[in-house]
Design a protein around this motif. Structure first.
Motif, short mmCIF file in Angstrom:
data_model
loop_
_atom_site.label_atom_id
_atom_site.label_comp_id
_atom_site.label_asym_id
_atom_site.label_seq_id
_atom_site.Cartn_x
_atom_site.Cartn_y
_atom_site.Cartn_z
N LEU A 1 0.86 -1.18 0.00
CA LEU A 1 0.00 0.00 0.00
C LEU A 1 0.90 1.23 0.00
O LEU A 1 1.62 1.49 0.95
N LEU A 2 0.84 2.00 -1.10
CA LEU A 2 1.74 3.13 -1.29
C LEU A 2 0.96 4.44 -1.36
O LEU A 2 -0.04 4.53 -2.06
N GLN A 3 1.49 5.44 -0.67
CA GLN A 3 0.95 6.79 -0.79
C GLN A 3 1.92 7.61 -1.63
O GLN A 3 3.07 7.83 -1.23
N LEU A 4 1.47 8.04 -2.80
CA LEU A 4 2.33 8.71 -3.77
C LEU A 4 1.90 10.15 -3.98
O LEU A 4 0.72 10.49 -3.84
N THR B 1 6.89 10.94 -5.67
CA THR B 1 7.57 10.72 -4.39
C THR B 1 6.74 9.76 -3.55
O THR B 1 5.50 9.84 -3.54
N VAL B 2 7.41 8.83 -2.89
CA VAL B 2 6.73 7.85 -2.05
C VAL B 2 6.66 8.43 -0.63
O VAL B 2 7.64 8.41 0.11
N ASN B 3 5.47 8.92 -0.26
CA ASN B 3 5.31 9.57 1.05
C ASN B 3 5.12 8.57 2.19
O ASN B 3 5.47 8.87 3.34
N ALA B 4 4.55 7.40 1.87
CA ALA B 4 4.32 6.41 2.93
C ALA B 4 4.13 5.04 2.32
O ALA B 4 3.64 4.90 1.19
N ILE B 5 4.55 4.01 3.06
CA ILE B 5 4.33 2.61 2.68
C ILE B 5 3.67 1.92 3.86
O ILE B 5 4.24 1.87 4.97
N ASN B 6 2.46 1.41 3.63
CA ASN B 6 1.68 0.77 4.69
C ASN B 6 1.57 1.67 5.93
O ASN B 6 1.65 1.20 7.07
N GLY B 7 1.44 2.96 5.69
CA GLY B 7 1.27 3.92 6.77
C GLY B 7 2.56 4.41 7.40
O GLY B 7 2.53 5.30 8.25
N MET C 1 -2.23 13.54 -4.96
CA MET C 1 -1.88 12.40 -4.11
C MET C 1 -2.65 11.16 -4.57
O MET C 1 -3.85 11.24 -4.89
N LEU C 2 -1.95 10.02 -4.62
CA LEU C 2 -2.57 8.76 -5.02
C LEU C 2 -2.32 7.71 -3.94
O LEU C 2 -1.22 7.65 -3.37
N LEU C 3 -3.32 6.89 -3.68
CA LEU C 3 -3.17 5.73 -2.80
C LEU C 3 -3.33 4.50 -3.68
O LEU C 3 -4.40 4.28 -4.27
N VAL C 4 -2.27 3.71 -3.82
CA VAL C 4 -2.29 2.55 -4.73
C VAL C 4 -1.83 1.31 -3.97
O VAL C 4 -1.08 1.38 -2.99
N ILE D 1 -5.66 2.29 -8.38
CA ILE D 1 -5.69 3.55 -7.63
C ILE D 1 -6.89 3.52 -6.69
O ILE D 1 -8.04 3.61 -7.11
N LEU D 2 -6.62 3.40 -5.39
CA LEU D 2 -7.70 3.28 -4.40
C LEU D 2 -8.32 4.63 -4.06
O LEU D 2 -9.51 4.71 -3.76
N LYS D 3 -7.48 5.69 -4.11
CA LYS D 3 -8.00 6.99 -3.70
C LYS D 3 -7.10 8.08 -4.28
O LYS D 3 -5.89 7.90 -4.43
N THR D 4 -7.68 9.21 -4.63
CA THR D 4 -6.92 10.38 -5.08
C THR D 4 -7.39 11.61 -4.31
O THR D 4 -8.55 11.69 -3.91
#
Length: 674
Positions: free
Chosen positions: A98-101, A119-125, A150-153, A191-194
């Motif tokens: 789970l990546l926050q981009l 940029t990878v802002n978070a991985i699994n929180g 911002m993308l959550l993938v 893409i789970l969320k933008t």
């Protein structure tokens, strides 16, 4: 010009040496801690030495070591292994995550995917940092994503593939020079969320540029003409037709399609002319310099703050500020000051082709152009202006010539004619292009002005097309090694110093440099004269290359004629210094270095009792590999890119059970047969 006496030049050289040392001799975290302690010791020595009334050698040594250490550590600390929160240290490849981009930059799309740097802002929180390449399938996308979004993938992190054939462009190494180490391949379903992210200056610049390009598409500008203006003013080259781009490259004018020092220099001259009346005031010089710097950075913002334009604007900002303090005589000092500043900010820029070419071109212009200008000076104004363009072009070409041959392996013989025509034309196009962009942004571009600009660009493209079609003046596939680059620059510098001030010592230095270059050419001829047999990787085709000294023969299994200019043969021929080339039909049996190499095609027919060293499987033969191995007893088996993957997997399992070396070129790359 005794530029080597400038302190900033020496500091720059030591900084570059530090960066190069870190690149070629990286160290572990354990050793880095001890080197940091050593750096602190050097810094302490520097503090002690600078307080002495009479400076000694220790102060100079400590200062130079400090700049060397700055270069070394600034590069080393940007590596993922020295960043505790870098995403590569938190997750492993090929594992769904789970990546926050956050979208950082929009890239030129390929045939199937839209591409972005994120940029990878978070991985699994868990908070992280680091850049990654994002590929989004075009077929699946219903809406575009934009910078600062911002993308959550949920997807695995993938390795960026290495080239599968020798001497091919290494895209993974190129991305590493940009600080990008992995990639993602997703569809819109992943893409789970933008959501909108916090705005950045670079994101604002890119979105502004995208908005202007969208407005330009609704004007009377034609497709090719609009693509040229986007490249000239906005630094956006992705809409330029490939054939048109190749023509500019063949004509030696490709530099005008990338916003760089040339464009910024023209803009600098235009602004200096427009604000010249300010010099009549008491503080006019100050206001002129500030306005020029602000407008140059505004232009950089308009063109998306790409690395090339950022470098150029930084360079000319230093020139503008140097002029403010009456430091015009030290142009090389100013140039190296910008060079030093940019490398301290980002040492990875040193390994980018654009950075290298731009600084070399400007350095040789600043150094040699006054000498060339004096040689061709004329009392006639028109001739002086023409000679100024010619001398600048020659000096820039001298500066980038060896490196251009190394990277691009071609030389446009008509570059001088092209630049004499294009450079004066470019000033008009830049002024008109900026005006068009401003008017388009205000939704007030007159149709007649757009059509007039179409006419000008059509004239430029027509001239470029004519020059590009003069094939006899375009020298291609030139072999130029790293040693040749170093030898060529050694000779250029030695000759330049000799013609600047002729004396016996400099004549001897020039002759020695010439001898070194000849020695390098002889060494290259000997080192590339070995024999080699290579099974290349190419999808749905079998290609075997046999190199015998400077001759290269390609064996292939189809009727396609003359593939010397196609992938992967073209770059291989250039890299190994091939002089003659031929093609033959693929035989069933090779004999190389007393080894039999059997080629098994779709018919699956093989001779009985044939001693075979290497078995090459092509075109998915329907065979019982166990029986063939027992009969022929090969030492190794190769499957090339013409086979079905299902067949290859079955063969690989068989070879594993038989404990027999197996190579699949589509997975492991081209295979040289020793």
């Amino acid at each position: 010009m005794k530029f080597i006496n400038f302190t900033v030049v020496k500091f720059s050289v030591l900084l570059v040496l530090g960066i190069l040392t870190a690149y070629f001799l990286p160290i572990t975290t354990f050793l880095l801690n001890y080197l940091l302690l050593l750096l602190l010791g050097v810094y302490g020595l520097w503090l002690w030495a600078r307080k002495q009334l009479i400076q000694n050698i220790y102060f100079g040594v400590a200062t130079y070591l400090c700049f060397f250490a700055i270069g070394y550590f600034s590069y080393q600390m940007r590596m993922p292994q020295f960043q505790p929160n870098h995403y590569t240290r938190i997750t492993s490849e090929n594992t769904p995550t789970l990546l926050q981009l956050k979208i950082a930059q929009t890239l030129k799309p390929d045939k199937y995917n839209l591409k972005y740097f994120t940029t990878v802002n978070a991985i699994n929180g868990v908070p992280t940092n680091g850049k990654i390449l994002l590929n989004i399938s075009k077929d699946s996308l219903t809406k575009f994503v934009f910078p600062d979004e911002m993308l959550l993938v949920y997807t695995p992190i993938l390795e960026i593939s290495k080239p599968l054939n020798p001497h091919q462009f290494d895209y993974s190494s190129y991305l590493k020079s940009l600080g990008v180490y992995n990639q993602l391949r997703i569809s819109e379903n992943d893409i789970l969320k933008t959501k909108k992210g916090s705005k950045t200056l670079k994101g604002i610049a890119q979105n502004l540029r995208a908005g202007i390009i969208e407005k330009l598409q609704n004007t009377k500008l034609k497709t090719d003409e609009r693509a040229i203006i986007q490249a000239l003013v906005l630094g956006e080259k992705k809409d330029i037709d490939k054939n048109l781009y190749d023509e500019y490259a063949a004509a030696g004018a490709v530099h005008i399609l990338a916003v760089s020092g040339l464009h910024v220099g023209i803009l600098y001259i235009i602004l200096a002319f427009l604000f010249k009346p300010l010099l009549r005031w008491k503080y006019g010089v100050f206001f002129q310099a500030i306005l020029i710097v602000l407008l140059l950075w505004g232009f950089a913002l308009l063109s998306g703050l790409s690395p090339s334009v950022t470098r150029a604007v930084t360079m000319f900002s230093f020139f503008a500020l140097a002029k403010l303090f009456n430091r015009e005589s030290n142009s090389i000092n100013t140039l190296f000051l910008s060079f030093l500043t940019l490398l301290i900010i980002n040492p990875l820029w040193l390994f980018q082709v654009g950075f290298q070419l731009s600084y070399l071109a400007v350095f040789f212009i600043v150094w040699l152009q006054p000498l060339f200008y004096k040689i061709g000076y004329s009392k006639y104004w028109v001739l002086r202006k023409v000679w100024a363009i010619v001398s600048v072009t020659i000096c820039a070409q001298i500066g980038v010539f060896p490196l251009s041959l190394y990277y691009f392996h071609q030389f446009p013989g008509l570059f001088l004619l092209t630049n004499i025509v294009v450079l004066p034309f470019l000033t008009v196009l830049m002024c008109g292009g900026i005006l068009i962009v401003v008017l388009t942004s205000l939704n007030s571009l007159p149709d007649w002005f757009a059509e007039m600009y179409n006419f000008l660009i059509e004239g430029l493209n027509g001239f470029i097309h004519w020059v590009a079609t003069q094939d006899e003046y375009l020298f291609q596939n030139i072999h130029f090694s790293t040693l040749k680059v170093l030898g060529a620059y050694l000779l250029i510098v030695a000759l330049a110093l000799f013609f600047t001030k002729m004396n016996y010592q400099r004549l001897v230095s020039s002759l020695l440099a010439f001898s070194v270059l000849i020695t390098i050419y002889i060494y290259d001829e000997l080192s590339t004269s070995t024999n080699q047999l290579v099974v290349f990787q190419r999808s749905k085709q079998t290609l075997i290359g046999y190199k015998s000294r400077q001759h290269f023969m390609v064996f292939k299994n189809d009727s396609t004629k003359n593939i010397s200019d196609t992938y992967p043969i073209k770059s291989f021929i250039t890299a190994v210094n091939i002089n003659t080339y031929s093609e033959e039909e693929l035989p069933k049996l090779f004999r190389y270095k007393d080894k039999n190499i059997l080629v098994l095609d779709s018919l699956g027919i093989f001779p009985n009792h044939q001693i075979t060293h290497t078995l090459l499987l092509t075109n998915s033969p329907k065979i019982n590999l166990n029986r063939i191995i027992d009969s022929l007893k090969p030492k190794q088996i190769i499957a090339d890119g013409s086979n079905y993957f299902t067949y290859v997997k079955r063969w690989e399992k068989t070879c594993k059970l038989k404990k027999l070396p197996f190579c699949h070129t589509a997975k492991q790359g081209a295979f040289p047969i020793e």
